[in-house]
Motif scaffolding. Sequence first.
Motif, PDB file in Angstrom:
ATOM      1  N   GLN A   1     -14.863  34.981  10.212  1.00  0.00           N
ATOM      2  CA  GLN A   1     -14.620  36.420  10.437  1.00  0.00           C
ATOM      3  C   GLN A   1     -14.703  37.194   9.124  1.00  0.00           C
ATOM      4  O   GLN A   1     -15.255  38.278   9.062  1.00  0.00           O
ATOM      5  CB  GLN A   1     -13.232  36.619  11.061  1.00  0.00           C
ATOM      6  CG  GLN A   1     -13.255  36.430  12.557  1.00  0.00           C
ATOM      7  CD  GLN A   1     -11.858  36.424  13.174  1.00  0.00           C
ATOM      8  OE1 GLN A   1     -10.888  36.039  12.520  1.00  0.00           O
ATOM      9  NE2 GLN A   1     -11.766  36.846  14.413  1.00  0.00           N
TER      10      GLN A   1
ATOM     11  N   GLN B   1     -14.145  23.875  21.140  1.00  0.00           N
ATOM     12  CA  GLN B   1     -13.344  25.102  20.976  1.00  0.00           C
ATOM     13  C   GLN B   1     -14.017  26.049  19.972  1.00  0.00           C
ATOM     14  O   GLN B   1     -14.193  27.233  20.241  1.00  0.00           O
ATOM     15  CB  GLN B   1     -11.969  24.683  20.463  1.00  0.00           C
ATOM     16  CG  GLN B   1     -10.866  25.672  20.677  1.00  0.00           C
ATOM     17  CD  GLN B   1      -9.551  25.029  20.231  1.00  0.00           C
ATOM     18  OE1 GLN B   1      -9.212  23.923  20.634  1.00  0.00           O
ATOM     19  NE2 GLN B   1      -8.811  25.706  19.374  1.00  0.00           N
TER      20      GLN B   1
ATOM     21  N   GLU C   1      -5.895  21.954  15.347  1.00  0.00           N
ATOM     22  CA  GLU C   1      -6.106  23.349  15.769  1.00  0.00           C
ATOM     23  C   GLU C   1      -6.049  24.303  14.579  1.00  0.00           C
ATOM     24  O   GLU C   1      -6.774  25.289  14.528  1.00  0.00           O
ATOM     25  CB  GLU C   1      -4.986  23.771  16.747  1.00  0.00           C
ATOM     26  CG  GLU C   1      -4.928  22.929  17.995  1.00  0.00           C
ATOM     27  CD  GLU C   1      -5.462  23.675  19.206  1.00  0.00           C
ATOM     28  OE1 GLU C   1      -5.646  24.896  19.085  1.00  0.00           O
ATOM     29  OE2 GLU C   1      -5.717  23.019  20.234  1.00  0.00           O
ATOM     30  N   ASN C   2      -5.173  23.987  13.631  1.00  0.00           N
ATOM     31  CA  ASN C   2      -5.025  24.873  12.480  1.00  0.00           C
ATOM     32  C   ASN C   2      -6.318  24.944  11.659  1.00  0.00           C
ATOM     33  O   ASN C   2      -6.683  26.001  11.158  1.00  0.00           O
ATOM     34  CB  ASN C   2      -3.850  24.386  11.613  1.00  0.00           C
ATOM     35  CG  ASN C   2      -3.411  25.468  10.661  1.00  0.00           C
ATOM     36  OD1 ASN C   2      -3.344  26.636  11.051  1.00  0.00           O
ATOM     37  ND2 ASN C   2      -3.178  25.112   9.417  1.00  0.00           N
TER      38      ASN C   2
ATOM     39  N   ILE D   1     -12.335  29.791  11.798  1.00  0.00           N
ATOM     40  CA  ILE D   1     -12.623  31.079  12.459  1.00  0.00           C
ATOM     41  C   ILE D   1     -12.306  32.236  11.507  1.00  0.00           C
ATOM     42  O   ILE D   1     -13.070  33.192  11.384  1.00  0.00           O
ATOM     43  CB  ILE D   1     -11.820  31.187  13.791  1.00  0.00           C
ATOM     44  CG1 ILE D   1     -12.403  30.177  14.793  1.00  0.00           C
ATOM     45  CG2 ILE D   1     -11.855  32.609  14.340  1.00  0.00           C
ATOM     46  CD1 ILE D   1     -11.644  30.052  16.091  1.00  0.00           C
ATOM     47  N   GLN D   2     -11.190  32.082  10.797  1.00  0.00           N
ATOM     48  CA  GLN D   2     -10.809  33.128   9.830  1.00  0.00           C
ATOM     49  C   GLN D   2     -11.895  33.289   8.758  1.00  0.00           C
ATOM     50  O   GLN D   2     -12.300  34.391   8.418  1.00  0.00           O
ATOM     51  CB  GLN D   2      -9.493  32.721   9.192  1.00  0.00           C
ATOM     52  CG  GLN D   2      -8.741  33.868   8.553  1.00  0.00           C
ATOM     53  CD  GLN D   2      -7.400  33.379   8.011  1.00  0.00           C
ATOM     54  OE1 GLN D   2      -6.875  32.337   8.423  1.00  0.00           O
ATOM     55  NE2 GLN D   2      -6.854  34.134   7.075  1.00  0.00           N
TER      56      GLN D   2
ATOM     57  N   TRP E   1     -15.955  29.753  20.493  1.00  0.00           N
ATOM     58  CA  TRP E   1     -15.646  30.982  19.739  1.00  0.00           C
ATOM     59  C   TRP E   1     -16.943  31.562  19.161  1.00  0.00           C
ATOM     60  O   TRP E   1     -17.185  32.769  19.251  1.00  0.00           O
ATOM     61  CB  TRP E   1     -14.640  30.689  18.617  1.00  0.00           C
ATOM     62  CG  TRP E   1     -14.298  31.948  17.876  1.00  0.00           C
ATOM     63  CD1 TRP E   1     -13.332  32.853  18.214  1.00  0.00           C
ATOM     64  CD2 TRP E   1     -14.973  32.459  16.711  1.00  0.00           C
ATOM     65  NE1 TRP E   1     -13.349  33.906  17.339  1.00  0.00           N
ATOM     66  CE2 TRP E   1     -14.344  33.698  16.405  1.00  0.00           C
ATOM     67  CE3 TRP E   1     -16.005  32.020  15.912  1.00  0.00           C
ATOM     68  CZ2 TRP E   1     -14.732  34.484  15.320  1.00  0.00           C
ATOM     69  CZ3 TRP E   1     -16.413  32.800  14.833  1.00  0.00           C
ATOM     70  CH2 TRP E   1     -15.779  34.023  14.543  1.00  0.00           C
TER      71      TRP E   1
ATOM     72  N   LYS F   1      -8.547  27.298  13.330  1.00  0.00           N
ATOM     73  CA  LYS F   1      -8.122  28.685  13.029  1.00  0.00           C
ATOM     74  C   LYS F   1      -8.625  29.102  11.660  1.00  0.00           C
ATOM     75  O   LYS F   1      -9.114  30.210  11.461  1.00  0.00           O
ATOM     76  CB  LYS F   1      -6.588  28.788  13.056  1.00  0.00           C
ATOM     77  CG  LYS F   1      -6.029  28.874  14.454  1.00  0.00           C
ATOM     78  CD  LYS F   1      -4.546  29.229  14.407  1.00  0.00           C
ATOM     79  CE  LYS F   1      -3.916  28.917  15.757  1.00  0.00           C
ATOM     80  NZ  LYS F   1      -2.591  28.352  15.650  1.00  0.00           N
TER      81      LYS F   1
END
Length: 388
Positions: free
Chosen positions: A385, A297, A374-375, A381-382, A301, A378
């Motif tokens: 970013q 996953q 999953e968290n 990814i944060q 991304w 996240k």
Amino acid sequence: MGFCNRRRNPYGDNGGLARGTASDQNVHKSGDSIASLVEQQALEWLCELFELPKSFKGVMPTGATGCNFLGACIARQFVGQQQGIDVAKQGVYGLEIEFFSTTPHASMIKSLGMAGLGQQNVTLVDSIVNSEAMDVNALARQLDNSNSKGKVVIASAGTVTTTDFDDLTAIAKLCTQHNAWLHVDAAFGLFERVVTGVNGKTKGIELADSITVDCHKWLNVPYDCGVFLTRHLDLLEQSFDVPAPYLANFSSEPDFMSLGIENSRRFRALPVWLSLLAYGKQGIKQWVSSNINLSKQLANWIDDSIDYELVHPCQMNVILFRPSAGNLSQQQIDEKTKKLLQAINKDGRIYLSPGHWQGNEIIRVALSNWQTDENDIKIAIQVLQELK
Ligand SMILES: Cc1ncc(COP(=O)(O)O)c(C=O)c1O
């Protein structure tokens, strides 16, 4: 290295006892307490978990480095036996031994040095293009060309950067033809077998002479827990047994202190035994599969992102990436990659490791924690970013 910052104690409030520390048993010889039987049973259960033949027996050293050292010593003993030298008793003088490997882990090289066989005594076999896995045809040529009387092949089941697996069936066949010892470093890769079974990436590992696996990696037990397995326990015992009257063995089975480095040994089998009992094959399969799916996953991304470049397809639980190169030179992109890694780790929300792929700096994400979810992806990814 991974998302370890949210780790809770999986052994409950009595973690010290479950880690085998509070009980303070010395698991060196049988008959003293139940501890040796627990280690024996944990080893048998691990063989069941990995669907390995019952002929595999072993011992729990401190980690995969300890296991690879045992691998070097038992291979040395085997090769010595072919040449009429009992290496454990007489030493390596006059021994002919040549190692063949493509991407040996640094701990394997360290082990060859510690075993007096030479860190540089490895004939490097070409890899398959864009992979860290061994080119079996190249191995066949090199074994044919070798004049050494003692040959040892070190194969990988899960290389540390690209998580590649060597073709163990083909390699085992070559080893039989050349009377070579086959040691497989499967420190974390053997756990892949729990997901895809005996015909998955580890197919053929059951033909190995010795195997390294780590329980403090994908079994998630506390650090200080490797597992060394071999089909030749007699050679392991010859390598490490030294009689002493006060340590006499009254059992027909060799004592654990005669199968590895330490005489006194902590009860590292207990958390393994408890984890296998508590989670079972399904539980372990669930978290290994989840780590693999979450890795893919995050890799997807990164692959879709204009700010980052996925430098190698994600095949298991490791993601390799760097910032997109744009118009930057190789040197500039290497510098940018190093700075980004420092910034990510300084930020503290996730922890990633450095690496090299085809001579260039990369960043390595490795997932192996049972609680990663999953968290965490996240959050990763944060962070990526924000820090791009
Ligand atoms: C393939 C492989 N072998 C050996 C090791 C060394 O393991 P340890 O740190 O448990 O000694 C590692 C650790 O990352 C590894 O990935």
